[in-house]
Design a protein around this motif. Structure first.
Motif, PDB file in Angstrom:
ATOM      1  N   ALA A 134       0.795  -1.310  -0.056  1.00 23.65           N
ATOM      2  CA  ALA A 134       0.037   0.023   0.026  1.00 23.65           C
ATOM      3  C   ALA A 134       0.970   1.357  -0.053  1.00 23.65           C
ATOM      4  O   ALA A 134       0.482   2.239  -0.752  1.00 23.65           O
ATOM      5  CB  ALA A 134      -0.902  -0.092   1.238  1.00 23.65           C
ATOM      6  N   TRP A 143      -2.526   3.808  -8.626  1.00 18.12           N
ATOM      7  CA  TRP A 143      -3.827   3.561  -7.727  1.00 18.12           C
ATOM      8  C   TRP A 143      -4.572   2.033  -8.288  1.00 18.12           C
ATOM      9  O   TRP A 143      -4.995   1.388  -7.294  1.00 18.12           O
ATOM     10  CB  TRP A 143      -4.741   4.542  -7.660  1.00 18.12           C
ATOM     11  CG  TRP A 143      -4.543   5.940  -7.592  1.00 18.12           C
ATOM     12  CD1 TRP A 143      -4.389   7.010  -8.486  1.00 18.12           C
ATOM     13  CD2 TRP A 143      -4.034   6.129  -6.342  1.00 18.12           C
ATOM     14  NE1 TRP A 143      -3.950   8.001  -7.819  1.00 18.12           N
ATOM     15  CE2 TRP A 143      -3.687   7.637  -6.350  1.00 18.12           C
ATOM     16  CE3 TRP A 143      -3.896   5.819  -5.032  1.00 18.12           C
ATOM     17  CZ2 TRP A 143      -3.238   8.520  -5.093  1.00 18.12           C
ATOM     18  CZ3 TRP A 143      -3.486   6.408  -3.891  1.00 18.12           C
ATOM     19  CH2 TRP A 143      -3.179   7.728  -4.050  1.00 18.12           C
ATOM     20  N   LEU A 146      -3.649  -0.853  -6.033  1.00 21.24           N
ATOM     21  CA  LEU A 146      -3.673  -0.668  -4.338  1.00 21.24           C
ATOM     22  C   LEU A 146      -4.551  -1.858  -3.815  1.00 21.24           C
ATOM     23  O   LEU A 146      -4.538  -2.249  -2.866  1.00 21.24           O
ATOM     24  CB  LEU A 146      -4.574   0.691  -4.468  1.00 21.24           C
ATOM     25  CG  LEU A 146      -4.713   0.960  -2.835  1.00 21.24           C
ATOM     26  CD1 LEU A 146      -3.162   1.066  -2.171  1.00 21.24           C
ATOM     27  CD2 LEU A 146      -5.525   2.342  -2.537  1.00 21.24           C
TER      28      LEU A 146
END
Length: 401
Positions: A134, A143, A146
């Motif tokens: 993360a 992103w 993630l």
């Protein structure tokens, strides 16, 4: 993305995550299974209260598989983010954390380590990996990746649940290991959907092929993943229940199997038979398809033993995919040609032979020790052969370009 490389003068084994963790995964796969066979046959007595099957499940999921997942995640993150890989002392600390968990598992064969210590140490690795993944992904604003931290957090919870159940806590029977297995199969389905069609496409383009796997996932891929992931989680939480829950989970898993078979067909695996390093990835995913179908059928009818479905997913899909990914990553990241030599092909043959013989043993019931021994022998041979062939690659610097 091209990872940033910082100067490093330490041992090559701690240069990248795949090196020590793939070695650890292969070694523990070859050690833990014979220990379980010895427990099962009475060759090792174990302390009072030790459940040999629970020990076996825990060490396969959170020992063998977890080491392979750690090696893959730590090697993939620099490629996803362009950031420098974890190496040296911090990497060694993660390996030491994994090793401490295995030492506690060995200690459990002669005593009963405190559950709080086992839980804190053993669940520490997936939790640390989730935090690291993360942090790196957020720092790089990548992103898309993630969500890869989520299965690691699920594995953390699953490990703690399994330890708590073993300590006598009021935990639904088997929830920990089912949740852990579901998280690993979810990871395989998600990552497999990225690498298998991409590697196949690149290989076919180099050979001038016109018919190629799709460059981007489509509706079939999304439906296949959604049905599989929901079906696996429903199984994890509802398998011991009654009524509509297990039936719905079974139907969903059968649907997921059909959709994932269609997904696999879009990747054109039959065109890759000339390169076992690539075709074995398709075979590993085919095991996942078969395992989902068998698991769904086991929830709907007593004609399919649950153990058959579980071993199609574990020994079949996880065992094959682990070796497929570990061998390919080891070759690629050490500067070697991406092709399977004769030894590597034998590794693939042996692990699939181990899966098939284990499934036959579960279908026959009462687990004939001869078939169980054959499966264990093939499994151990596969991972010892793999470790012997690839250890020199892990322990030496990358070849110059």
């Amino acid at each position: 993305m091209v990872p940033v490389s910082r100067p490093y003068a330490g041992p090559p084994l701690l240069t990248e995550g795949f090196r020590p963790f793939f070695l650890a995964s292969a070694a523990w796969a070859a050690i833990a299974l014979p220990i379980w066979v010895a427990l099962l046959s009475g060759g090792i007595a174990g302390p009072p209260g030790l459940d040999p099957l629970a020990w076996h499940i825990h060490e396969m999921l959170f020992g063998f598989v977890m080491a392979g997942v750690a090696g893959f995640i730590l090697t993939a993150i620099p490629n996803w983010t362009g950031r420098s890989p974890l190496r040296g002392v911090p990497l060694g600390a993660l390996v030491a954390l994994w090793l401490a968990g295995r030492l506690l598992a060995l200690a459990a064969l002669v005593s009963t380590p405190p559950a709080i210590v086992v839980g804190a140490v053993d669940a520490g690795l997936p939790l640390a990996l989730a935090a690291y993944a993360a942090r790196q992904v957020v720092a790089a604003r990548n992103w898309r990746n993630l969500m890869m931290a989520v299965p690691l957090l699920v594995l953390t919870a699953a490990d703690l649940l399994m330890v708590a159940e073993g300590a006598g806590a009021a935990v639904p029977t088997g929830l920990g290991w089912r949740l852990g297995l579901a998280a690993i199969v979810i990871l395989i389905s998600a990552i497999g959907g990225r690498i298998i069609p991409a590697f196949t496409r690149n290989w076919l383009v180099k050979r001038g092929a016109m018919a190629l796997p799709p460059a981007k996932p489509g509706v079939v891929d999304r439906l296949a993943l959604a049905s599989l992931h929901v079906g696996l989680l429903a199984w994890a939480f509802l398998a011991n229940g009654h009524g509509v829950g297990p039936v719905a989970a079974g139907g969903l898993l059968l649907t997921a199997s059909a959709l994932n078979l269609a997904r696999l067909g879009r990747w054109r695996g039959w065109t890759t038979l000339a390169e076992p390093l690539l075709s074995v990835l398709h075979l590993g995913y085919l095991w996942l398809v078969a395992g989902a179908a068998l698991l769904g059928a086991s929830l709907l009818t007593g004609a399919v033993p649950t153990a058959t479905a579980i071993h199609a997913l574990t020994a079949g899909s996880i065992g094959t995919m682990m070796l497929a990914v570990m061998s390919r990553a080891s070759l690629g990241h050490t500067g070697r040609t991406l092709t399977a030599d004769r030894v590597t092909v034998w590794v693939y043959v042996l692990v699939n032979g181990a899966a098939l013989s284990r499934i036959v043993a579960s279908v026959m019931g009462d687990m004939p020790l001869s078939l169980l021994a054959l499966s264990a022998l093939a499994w151990v041979a596969a991972f010892l052969l793999f470790a012997g062939r690839y250890a020199p690659y892990w322990c030496r610097p990358r070849l110059a370009a």
